[in-house]
Scaffold this active site. Structure first.
Site, PDB file in Angstrom:
ATOM      1  N   ARG A  24      14.165  57.014 -24.913  1.00 38.49           N
ATOM      2  CA  ARG A  24      13.814  57.595 -23.750  1.00 38.49           C
ATOM      3  C   ARG A  24      13.504  56.166 -23.064  1.00 38.49           C
ATOM      4  O   ARG A  24      13.413  55.517 -23.295  1.00 38.49           O
ATOM      5  CB  ARG A  24      12.335  57.642 -24.474  1.00 38.49           C
ATOM      6  CG  ARG A  24      10.944  57.929 -24.162  1.00 38.49           C
ATOM      7  CD  ARG A  24       9.553  58.361 -24.242  1.00 38.49           C
ATOM      8  NE  ARG A  24       8.620  58.498 -23.648  1.00 38.49           N
ATOM      9  CZ  ARG A  24       7.658  57.806 -22.987  1.00 38.49           C
ATOM     10  NH1 ARG A  24       7.917  56.197 -22.876  1.00 38.49           N
ATOM     11  NH2 ARG A  24       6.802  57.985 -22.267  1.00 38.49           N
ATOM     12  N   LYS A  64      10.053  47.650 -22.474  1.00 38.31           N
ATOM     13  CA  LYS A  64       8.870  47.167 -23.554  1.00 38.31           C
ATOM     14  C   LYS A  64       8.650  45.588 -23.389  1.00 38.31           C
ATOM     15  O   LYS A  64      10.094  44.646 -22.979  1.00 38.31           O
ATOM     16  CB  LYS A  64       9.088  47.875 -25.004  1.00 38.31           C
ATOM     17  CG  LYS A  64       8.625  49.324 -24.553  1.00 38.31           C
ATOM     18  CD  LYS A  64       8.699  50.226 -25.099  1.00 38.31           C
ATOM     19  CE  LYS A  64       7.924  51.348 -25.576  1.00 38.31           C
ATOM     20  NZ  LYS A  64       7.403  51.771 -27.128  1.00 38.31           N
TER      21      LYS A  64
END
Length: 329
Positions: free
Chosen positions: A279, A245
């Site tokens: 995740r 991210k």
């Protein structure tokens, strides 16, 4: 051939790590059961979108999406999260078109594997069709923006992931502000959990996610990572979606393709703070990191014991194994 080390003594969890007060440690997903008091589930990411955040559409074709899902299982994933619409702002996709993207993948993966399957959607119609095709979990990254989604999940017996985010689905949320991001995220999740419970979703079917980077800047997300235990303290298995991210890129000045090590480090930090689902895009590397962390924490035993265990310190040369622990010739 080396055999796994065994012991009759119970394994103890290492003391320095946060152990969340889980209301329901054991969760059942179809034929699978996960004991979140002693294990971390690895969730792989497969996006059937032409404009996905990380892979840029490489798994948009049906065959590619199915193949990526099954490769993730071979690499050690416990769980595959299938998405048909990005979280990022953009034009709305009809329920029919979104379902046409995800349902065939679910059906194919269900036929080939007993892996846990979640679908990343906020539309009740897509959720219903996905569950009918074999999905065990609905992963709502919009924080129950549509409460009807919870009703669909409740009627089906599936699991629900409730994620913190503030924007209306697929819209821009400029310059998010929090007085105390962790406290406010925890309060939001508590409120949405109560909503889900009131709509019939059992507590043992709820997972929460603080939403790293979702309507948050890098400083907000770093605070959530650092204080992850305050989210996990809510008592529900907590998901950390940190893979590649922007907060990692901004922290390390790295492009998406260079963020693996930062993703692994952040994921382990979250596990030590109580995360029980991770995740990740890079499944094989994440699997090794998670299983090593579980071993250090005392939740699983080493695969074998040989180093300094005999009269001669023989070098350890086990059979070559795949990332999920299976022997390869």
């Amino acid at each position: 051939m080396s055999t796994p080390a065994t012991s009759t003594a119970p394994l103890a969890t290492a003391a320095p790590f946060y152990t969340p007060p889980l209301l329901h440690p054991i969760h059942h997903f179809g034929p699978q059961a996960l004991d979140f008091s002693r294990q971390v589930a690895l969730m792989a990411i497969v996006n059937r979108t032409p404009d996905s955040f990380y892979d840029g559409g490489s798994t948009f074709a049906l065959e590619a999406a199915v193949a990526a899902s099954l490769t993730a299982v071979d690499d050690g994933a416990d769980w595959v999260d299938i998405g048909g619409v990005p979280f990022a702002p953009g034009p709305a996709l009809s329920a029919e078109e979104e379902a046409e993207r995800v349902v065939p993948v679910i059906a194919a993966v269900t036929a080939a594997s007993n892996v846990i399957i979640s679908v990343d959607t906020f539309l009740p119609e897509v959720a219903a069709r996905s569950i009918a095709a074999g999905a065990h979990v609905i992963n709502d990254t919009t924080g129950l923006s549509n409460p009807d989604l919870a009703s669909v999940v409740a009627e089906s017996g599936a699991h629900l992931i409730i994620t913190h985010s503030l924007a209306a689905p697929r819209t821009i949320y400029p310059r998010p502000h929090y007085d105390d991001v962790v406290t406010e995220v925890a309060a939001f999740l508590s409120e949405k959990v109560e909503l889900a419970l009131s709509l019939g979703v059992p507590a043992e079917k709820i997972i929460i996610d603080p939403g790293h980077d979702l309507n948050k800047n890098t400083l907000h997300t770093l605070a959530i990572t650092r204080r992850f235990n305050e989210i996990a303290a809510l008592g529900f298995p907590t998901l950390a979606a940190v893979s590649n991210k922007d907060f990692i890129g901004e922290s390390l000045n790295q492009r998406k393709e260079d963020r693996l090590e930062g993703s692994i480090a952040t994921g382990v930090i979250c596990i030590l703070g109580g995360a029980r689902v991770l995740r990740m895009h890079n499944v094989a590397a994440a699997n090794s990191a998670i299983r090593m962390t579980e071993t250090v924490m005392g939740w699983r035993e080493p695969a074998y014991l040989k180093h300094n265990m005999g009269e001669v310190n023989e070098p350890a040369h086990p059979e070559r194994k795949s990332q999920n622990g299976k022997s390869n010739p």
